[in-house]
Write a protein that holds these residues in place. Structure first.
Motif, PDB file in Angstrom:
ATOM      1  N   ILE A 249       0.879  -1.178   0.000  1.00 16.79           N
ATOM      2  CA  ILE A 249       0.000   0.000   0.000  1.00 16.79           C
ATOM      3  C   ILE A 249       0.914   1.225   0.000  1.00 16.79           C
ATOM      4  O   ILE A 249       1.702   1.412   0.920  1.00 16.79           O
ATOM      5  N   GLY A 250       0.807   2.018  -1.045  1.00 23.13           N
ATOM      6  CA  GLY A 250       1.721   3.158  -1.257  1.00 23.13           C
ATOM      7  C   GLY A 250       2.667   2.838  -2.402  1.00 23.13           C
ATOM      8  O   GLY A 250       3.057   1.676  -2.584  1.00 23.13           O
ATOM      9  N   ARG A 251       3.007   3.862  -3.195  1.00 24.21           N
ATOM     10  CA  ARG A 251       3.870   3.632  -4.363  1.00 24.21           C
ATOM     11  C   ARG A 251       4.950   4.707  -4.483  1.00 24.21           C
ATOM     12  O   ARG A 251       5.331   5.099  -5.584  1.00 24.21           O
ATOM     13  N   SER A 252       5.395   5.238  -3.348  1.00 24.87           N
ATOM     14  CA  SER A 252       6.421   6.294  -3.406  1.00 24.87           C
ATOM     15  C   SER A 252       7.723   5.721  -3.932  1.00 24.87           C
ATOM     16  O   SER A 252       7.982   4.516  -3.841  1.00 24.87           O
ATOM     17  N   VAL A 273      -1.485  -0.925  -4.056  1.00 25.01           N
ATOM     18  CA  VAL A 273      -2.663  -0.116  -3.740  1.00 25.01           C
ATOM     19  C   VAL A 273      -2.189   1.321  -3.535  1.00 25.01           C
ATOM     20  O   VAL A 273      -1.194   1.552  -2.854  1.00 25.01           O
ATOM     21  N   HIS A 274      -2.877   2.279  -4.147  1.00 25.91           N
ATOM     22  CA  HIS A 274      -2.487   3.683  -3.984  1.00 25.91           C
ATOM     23  C   HIS A 274      -3.726   4.541  -3.788  1.00 25.91           C
ATOM     24  O   HIS A 274      -4.833   4.001  -3.639  1.00 25.91           O
ATOM     25  N   SER A 275      -3.562   5.850  -3.822  1.00 26.87           N
ATOM     26  CA  SER A 275      -4.698   6.716  -3.451  1.00 26.87           C
ATOM     27  C   SER A 275      -5.838   6.660  -4.459  1.00 26.87           C
ATOM     28  O   SER A 275      -6.945   7.076  -4.157  1.00 26.87           O
ATOM     29  N   ARG A 276      -5.579   6.181  -5.656  1.00 22.21           N
ATOM     30  CA  ARG A 276      -6.654   6.096  -6.663  1.00 22.21           C
ATOM     31  C   ARG A 276      -7.206   4.680  -6.814  1.00 22.21           C
ATOM     32  O   ARG A 276      -7.978   4.406  -7.719  1.00 22.21           O
TER      33      ARG A 276
END
Ligand code: NDP
Ligand code: GUE
Length: 376
Positions: A249-252, A273-276
């Protein structure tokens, strides 16, 4: 990277997660003693058929029902217990790693007279960044790495930072260079990170180093410290990664994306999984391994977690806490109380991934010195 300081992002008053879904506690009450020994974690729900067929395990198997779907998972009793959840002790593992590094550095010093050096560049007055840099310096001292520190004011120019990087690139005493992020907003982060020579890029943020990580068949050069620490924890706790479903979760660039690449290199099947993302909960619930790096306190609830999953919580979120002398305390992205009732293993915050990040930085610095001096 979140750009606000811990103090400024303390908007939420959260003492604990709100009540957990009923399925977790109900299952957790009827429990047998743990089956899992120290540093031995099996991913639970994927064990279903094996458990059914195995006489030694079947007596201890119970059925737990997923919160929002009707599908059931066979899990061992021990696996559903809050008491039996394995707390993955990043602080302890980081200490073990520092001891290993310390021994290697002594061997190198005795044999070729080289002491690894790490240069850290800090721009601006963010309190959290200053704390991280101080902690890195302390950690360097404990293992025998010489640290070089440059602290520049917030209004420094990009050219000044680039000049320091260039000097450290040329300095034979320096084997690793770290530019503390986030940089002030007037600076071009990409331009600055690109200036660190790849042989000293112990943070692993240079595009060439990330590129190697992404390509099959390429050897990695420096692996970014936080994701490397996550995988190291899974390895040291004997969590099988190969063939498992993982959700990041997160793609930084510094955590989520390289964590997903690393898991894929380890033969996991990875979703990001990301914010969209639509239905993050549903996607996350399919995972045997969850790595969360979002920066949202308690976002991942018990109902997001497949029974028996292993959870690596990277998030470091300060929340207001009047009972704490600092006025706040740190929590992860995962609602710890709820997760403990569903997961087989979990990293705490603090004391989980954070100390591992620093240990991996020391490890990368030693690796760099060994490479530069061709020391085996
Ligand atoms: N323990 C450690 O050593 C370290 C901890 N951290 C911590 O990890 C967390 C993440 O750090 P970092 O990666 O730098 O943060 P970033 O802000 O750079 O990235 C956050 C990521 O989370 C995604 N995201 C944000 N909101 C949601 C949401 N509601 N649902 C799903 N995804 C969401 C973003 O999606 P999108 O891409 O769509 O914007 C983005 O990819 C922070 O708490 C940070 O403090 C960071 C580094 C080291
Ligand atoms: N170039 C660069 N490289 C980084 O690796 C980098 C960075 N910039 N900018 C900031 C983030 C964040 N980060 C952390 C490191 C250690 C802890 C850590 O040790 N945390 C302790 C708690 C510390 C406390 O109590 O304040 C713990 O989780 O137990 C946390 C966060 C590295 N980062």
């Amino acid at each position: 990277m979140t750009s606000s300081s811990p103090i400024t992002i303390m908007k939420m008053k959260l003492n604990h997660c709100s009540p957990s879904p009923p399925y977790t506690t109900a299952a957790a009450r009827r429990l047998l003693p743990p089956l899992i020994g120290h540093h031995q974690i099996q991913l639970r729900s994927s064990l279903g058929p094996t458990l059914h067929n195995s006489p030694s395990f079947s007596a201890r198997a119970i059925i737990a029902r997923s919160a929002s779907s009707s599908s059931s998972f066979v899990i061992t009793a021990a696996m559903a217990s809050e008491a039996s959840v394995k707390v993955i002790d990043g602080k302890k593992v980081a200490k073990d790693i520092r001891d290993e590094i310390n021994a290697e550095i002594s061997r190198m010093k005795d044999s070729i007279g080289v002491v690894p050096g790490l240069a850290v560049i800090l721009v601006g007055e963010r309190k959290d960044s200053a704390t991280y840099v101080r902690n890195k310096k302390k950690a360097c001292e404990t293992v025998g790495i010489k640290s070089y520190e440059v602290c520049l004011p917030e209004n420094s120019t990009e050219e000044e930072v680039l000049k320091y990087i260039s000097d450290f690139n040329d300095d034979p005493m320096v084997h690793g260079i770290l530019v503390q992020l986030p940089l002030p907003s007037h600076m071009d982060e990409q331009k600055i990170l690109n200036a660190v020579c790849i042989e000293k890029d112990v943070d692993g943020f240079h595009p060439l180093n990330i590129g190697r990580l992404a390509m099959r068949g390429r050897e990695t050069s420096f692996v970014p410290c936080t994701p490397k620490g996550c995988i190291e924890l899974l390895h040291r706790y004997n969590v099988e990664i190969k063939g498992k479903r993982a959700v990041v979760i997160g793609r930084s660039n510094i955590v989520g994306m390289p964590a997903a690449l690393l898991l894929q290199r380890e033969d996991a099947t990875v979703s990001i999984v990301h914010s969209r993302t639509r239905n993050p909960e549903e996607i996350t619930r399919q995972a045997d391994i969850i790595i969360s790096a979002v920066g949202q306190p308690n976002m991942v609830r018990g109902s997001w977690i497949k029974p028996g999953a292993v959870i690596i919580d990277v998030g470091i979120n300060p929340v207001e806490d009047a009972t704490n002398p600092r006025g706040y305390r740190l929590v992860g992205d995962v609602c710890y109380e709820e997760a403990c009732k569903v997961a087989s293993a979990i990293t705490p915050v603090p004391g989980g991934v954070g100390p591992m990040t620093i240990a991996m930085l020391l490890s990368n610095t030693l690796l760099s010195a060994k490479r530069i001096h061709n020391f085996k």
